[in-house]
Design an enzyme around this catalytic site. Structure first.
Site, PDB file in Angstrom:
ATOM      1  N   ASP A   1       6.720  12.188 -24.782  1.00 11.33           N
ATOM      2  CA  ASP A   1       7.337  13.209 -25.630  1.00 11.33           C
ATOM      3  C   ASP A   1       6.360  14.351 -25.884  1.00 11.33           C
ATOM      4  O   ASP A   1       5.148  14.145 -25.979  1.00 11.33           O
ATOM      5  CB  ASP A   1       7.772  12.601 -26.973  1.00 11.33           C
ATOM      6  CG  ASP A   1       6.588  12.187 -27.833  1.00 11.33           C
ATOM      7  OD1 ASP A   1       6.218  12.958 -28.743  1.00 11.33           O
ATOM      8  OD2 ASP A   1       6.030  11.096 -27.601  1.00 11.33           O
ATOM      9  N   SER A   2       6.897  15.566 -25.945  1.00 17.17           N
ATOM     10  CA  SER A   2       6.153  16.758 -26.322  1.00 17.17           C
ATOM     11  C   SER A   2       4.906  16.924 -25.449  1.00 17.17           C
ATOM     12  O   SER A   2       5.016  17.046 -24.233  1.00 17.17           O
ATOM     13  CB  SER A   2       5.802  16.680 -27.814  1.00 17.17           C
ATOM     14  OG  SER A   2       5.362  17.920 -28.292  1.00 17.17           O
ATOM     15  N   ALA A   3       3.704  16.910 -26.036  1.00 19.95           N
ATOM     16  CA  ALA A   3       2.484  16.995 -25.234  1.00 19.95           C
ATOM     17  C   ALA A   3       2.410  15.848 -24.233  1.00 19.95           C
ATOM     18  O   ALA A   3       1.940  16.022 -23.099  1.00 19.95           O
ATOM     19  CB  ALA A   3       1.257  16.971 -26.154  1.00 19.95           C
TER      20      ALA A   3
ATOM     21  N   ILE B   1      10.969  13.620 -23.429  1.00 16.83           N
ATOM     22  CA  ILE B   1      11.503  13.944 -24.745  1.00 16.83           C
ATOM     23  C   ILE B   1      10.856  15.246 -25.210  1.00 16.83           C
ATOM     24  O   ILE B   1       9.655  15.275 -25.510  1.00 16.83           O
ATOM     25  CB  ILE B   1      11.211  12.818 -25.747  1.00 16.83           C
ATOM     26  CG1 ILE B   1      11.785  11.487 -25.257  1.00 16.83           C
ATOM     27  CG2 ILE B   1      11.759  13.166 -27.126  1.00 16.83           C
ATOM     28  CD1 ILE B   1      11.308  10.282 -26.062  1.00 16.83           C
TER      29      ILE B   1
ATOM     30  N   HIS C   1      12.677  19.679 -32.596  1.00 17.86           N
ATOM     31  CA  HIS C   1      11.748  19.118 -31.618  1.00 17.86           C
ATOM     32  C   HIS C   1      11.695  17.589 -31.740  1.00 17.86           C
ATOM     33  O   HIS C   1      11.766  17.028 -32.827  1.00 17.86           O
ATOM     34  CB  HIS C   1      10.368  19.734 -31.883  1.00 17.86           C
ATOM     35  CG  HIS C   1       9.306  19.350 -30.931  1.00 17.86           C
ATOM     36  ND1 HIS C   1       9.388  19.583 -29.578  1.00 17.86           N
ATOM     37  CD2 HIS C   1       8.093  18.749 -31.133  1.00 17.86           C
ATOM     38  CE1 HIS C   1       8.291  19.162 -28.985  1.00 17.86           C
ATOM     39  NE2 HIS C   1       7.486  18.629 -29.904  1.00 17.86           N
TER      40      HIS C   1
END
Length: 294
Positions: free
Chosen positions: A147-149, A174, A271
């Site tokens: 997810d994200s980073a 994600i 987010h």
């Protein structure tokens, strides 16, 4: 407990979740704070009673394994956590990892990669690639999620595995970071609605995370990589997320390259909404588990 979706944005604004991302200076302060006050990363002591949890170290980096307490598992998943390259793995990550392990009956491998200012994109990429190749040798295959980073790292690893001749790897992304230049012209349009991320600080964190690489190197910004030959992909993104426009570009380019992509774009969601205790988050987590079953 299920939290109403409408309460999430005001909560994030009230807690100033976006503080590290608001400006270049705030991003630099966040990196400095991460250096001064290292965050805990271990799994919660009462994660689930039906799990077995282990840890090993690769080049002094902790790598956890989370699996059902009994019986053989059906292969392995690498889960790479998010946190803007400055925040450590959180309780919500561990809860999703535990759910994947038990409900998909897999061993989930969780690298606690070095964050800023101690790590960079190349180091995190190489760590996860090494783990993936070990798991492929042991199990014959591997699945990837992040997810994200962590989504940024995950997609760059999928591209490198493809380049090294590994058959199409199933990937779950994600709200991934995809273009760390944060230059998409739609970002300023979405920015006023996003209570979590912001363009200026995100761009600065991306610049620092790139280390000696160009920010447009696919190891840093996988949107600039090639998509032919990638495996089935499940992508989640909310429309109140400045990363959402790049997610749409990813989906279009991957589909044009022949990749089997399932895109779950949630209108009005923030987010990493699949990690949140909302109805849409719960539904997304069930779909993630299904995608990562053997």
């Amino acid at each position: 407990m299920i939290v109403p979706e409408a309460l999430v944005p005001p909560f994030l604004r009230a807690t100033r979740a976006n503080a590290p991302f608001l400006s270049v200076d705030s991003a630099r302060r966040a990196v400095r704070d991460a250096e001064l006050r290292p965050q805990p990363y271990g799994p919660p002591p009462r994660l689930r009673s039906d799990l077995r949890v282990g840890v090993a170290h690769i080049d002094k980096v902790p790598v956890y394994t989370v699996a059902p307490a009994r019986g053989a598992t059906d292969g392995a998943v690498i889960y790479t956590h998010g946190g803007g390259w400055i925040h450590q793995i959180a309780k919500q990550h561990w809860e999703l990892i535990a759910q994947i392990a038990v409900e998909a009956n897999v061993t989930v491998v969780v690298p606690i990669y070095r964050l800023l200012p101690f790590g960079d994109a190349q180091g995190a990429h190489d760590l996860v690639i090494g783990i993936a190749e070990q798991l492929i040798e042991r199990h014959g295959s591997v699945r990837l999620a992040g997810d994200s980073a962590g989504g940024q790292i995950t997609l760059s690893v999928a591209q490198t595995l493809r380049d090294r001749g590994v058959p199409a790897v199933r990937t779950v992304l994600i709200a991934p970071g995809l273009d760390l230049t944060f230059s998409n012209p739609l970002i300023p349009v979405i920015q006023p609605t996003d209570p979590w991320l912001a363009q200026d600080g995100g761009r600065e964190l991306g610049r620092i995370w790139a280390g000696e690489l160009d920010v447009k190197d696919p190891i840093v910004s996988p949107l600039f990589g090639e998509f032919e030959g990638l495996g089935p992909m499940l992508v989640f993104s909310g429309t109140r997320d400045v990363l959402n426009p790049d997610a749409g570009i990813l989906v279009d380019r991957a589909r044009a390259a022949g990749v089997d992509v399932t895109f779950r774009e949630k209108v009005g969601a923030v987010h990493v909404f699949p990690l949140l205790p909302t109805r849409s988050g719960r539904a997304a987590r069930s779909e993630i588990v299904a995608a990562l079953r053997g």
